[in-house]
Design an enzyme around this catalytic site. Structure first.
Site, mmCIF file in Angstrom:
data_model
loop_
_atom_site.group_PDB
_atom_site.id
_atom_site.type_symbol
_atom_site.label_atom_id
_atom_site.label_comp_id
_atom_site.label_asym_id
_atom_site.label_seq_id
_atom_site.Cartn_x
_atom_site.Cartn_y
_atom_site.Cartn_z
ATOM 1 N N HIS A 133 0.865 -1.184 0.000
ATOM 2 C CA HIS A 133 0.000 0.000 0.000
ATOM 3 C C HIS A 133 0.903 1.235 0.000
ATOM 4 C CE1 HIS A 133 -2.832 2.973 1.694
ATOM 5 N NE2 HIS A 133 -3.807 2.161 1.343
ATOM 6 N N CYS A 180 -4.666 2.493 -3.793
ATOM 7 C CA CYS A 180 -3.446 3.000 -3.131
ATOM 8 C C CYS A 180 -2.294 2.014 -3.304
ATOM 9 C CB CYS A 180 -3.702 3.287 -1.648
ATOM 10 S SG CYS A 180 -4.894 4.596 -1.350
#
Length: 411
Positions: A122, A365
């Protein structure tokens, strides 16, 4: 085993219509819904105990402090930390990882060192390390992913070496739905005197986490992904490391003594918690821990695996659907990223929403991962224990209806 069909009734938000269809909420990797047990605790705090913690001697302040620190102890037990002093309250996983990238800079990372992460991270577990590497002149290195969707452990054994200062890896990928071998990576990191950092945002809500068994030096996670409120999270760290680190935020609550030109800090864990904390959030996180513990994390994990066993083959059987990550249900968590040939994921998600099915679409993300996979974006359905096989069927039906609509112009 818990009656998961009954547990669903404790989440009032699920019982509504979206676009004239019953809601099927499948965006749990982004945030989970909250049971009444957690919502009631939030309301009770603000109606009965609202006061600042640690400072006051009046009754409300003492009650708030007692419940706030009790929540810390609940979290300690939940992740099996050695002591509550190793549990720091943060705003979430992102804050915890940013704190580490700042606090570890001076004592642990220097020019020429290497920081090892993976392509599946992420952004919250990429950018803080990018910035740290730039500040000190360190090198950021990436572990690849196998064709089957797993972390390439053979490559990890080559990349992690005596130059490695930090290894920071997601316990569970928020796109690929794969569980990474953290204990093995930690052993490898420690052989080279490196620190093991774990992004636990996608694992802590769904399976039993034992930070001592994992031998993680640091472990970060968020409350809102595990039935708790937004704006509260946890950073676990081993005491001997936390004591060597300096805080990155300064002000009230975290000080011991302030002089005109120098100050000293409180002992752990408070030296890292500057300012008035998210008291209600921490107490409600404690309630979420109670709630999940009452169900049983092993039971939650087994139930979610049943859902994956049920839905993943059905999804893979739809002509034109590509799923990402491990293709066997036994290797997959409830996070399932997919694409439908010829359609942008945003169009897919919008069409599913018209059917009352809430999924996520975009890069999640994780832009380096999607570039690695050679796709601009994906749709993502993510399940939690309050979802059902009926929800899975609605997802499949909605995807088939979407496919038909874009093919023939009608549902």
């Amino acid at each position: 085993m818990a009656d998961f069909a009954t547990l669903r009734n404790e989440f009032p938000i699920l019982f509504q219509e979206v676009n004239d269809e019953p809601l099927v909420y499948l965006d749990n990797a982004a945030t989970t819904q909250k049971p009444t047990a957690v919502l009631d605790v939030l309301q009770h705090y603000y109606e009965h105990d609202n006061a600042n913690v640690h400072r006051g001697v009046h009754t409300l302040a003492e009650r708030a402090t007692k419940d706030y620190e009790a929540a810390r102890e609940k979290v300690r037990q939940f992740i099996n930390a050695k002591e509550s002093a190793e549990v720091l309250f943060t705003r979430g996983t992102t804050t915890g990882l940013n704190w580490l990238a700042r606090s570890l800079e001076a004592p642990f990372v220097k020019a020429g060192d290497e920081i090892v992460i993976s392509y599946m991270e992420h952004h919250s577990n990429i950018i803080p390390w990018q910035q740290l590497a730039k500040r000190v002149g360190a090198t950021l290195r990436y572990i690849s992913i196998t064709e089957a969707g797993f972390l390439d452990l053979a490559e990890a054994k080559k990349i992690i070496n005596d130059k490695t200062a930090i290894v920071s890896i997601a316990h569970v990928s928020n796109v690929l739905g794969v569980v990474n071998p953290i204990a093995e990576l930690a052993e490898l990191a420690h052989q080279h005197h490196a620190l093991m950092v774990v992004d636990g945002a996608q694992s802590t809500p769904h399976m039993q986490v034992d930070v001592q068994k994992l031998d993680a030096d640091f472990f970060a996670f968020s409350g809102h992904k595990m039935c708790g409120p937004t704006g509260i999270g946890v950073l676990y760290g081993k005491r001997e490391l936390l004591e060597q680190m300096e805080p990155v935020e300064f002000g009230g609550e975290m000080i011991d003594f302030v002089d005109l030109y120098d100050s000293t800090w409180k002992e752990l864990p408070w030296k890292f918690e500057a300012g008035t904390p998210n008291i209600a959030g921490a107490i409600a996180l404690g309630a979420a821990v109670d709630y999940l513990t009452g169900i049983g994390m092993d039971a939650i994990h087994r139930y979610e695996q049943e859902l994956v066993d049920y839905v993943l083959p059905k999804l893979q059987a739809i002509d034109g659907v590509t799923t990402y990550g491990p293709q066997a249900a036994k290797d997959h968590t409830g996070v399932i990223a997919f694409n439908l040939d010829g359609l942008h994921p945003h169009d897919v998600a919008t069409a599913l929403d018209m059917e009352g099915v809430a999924v996520r679409a975009g890069h999640h993300c994780a832009q380096p991962l999607l570039k690695y996979l050679k796709v601009p974006a994906t749709a993502r359905a993510s399940f939690y224990f309050y979802n059902t096989k009926a929800d899975a069927d609605r997802l499949i039906e909605a995807i088939q209806a979407t496919k038909e609509f874009f093919k023939n112009g009608a549902i």
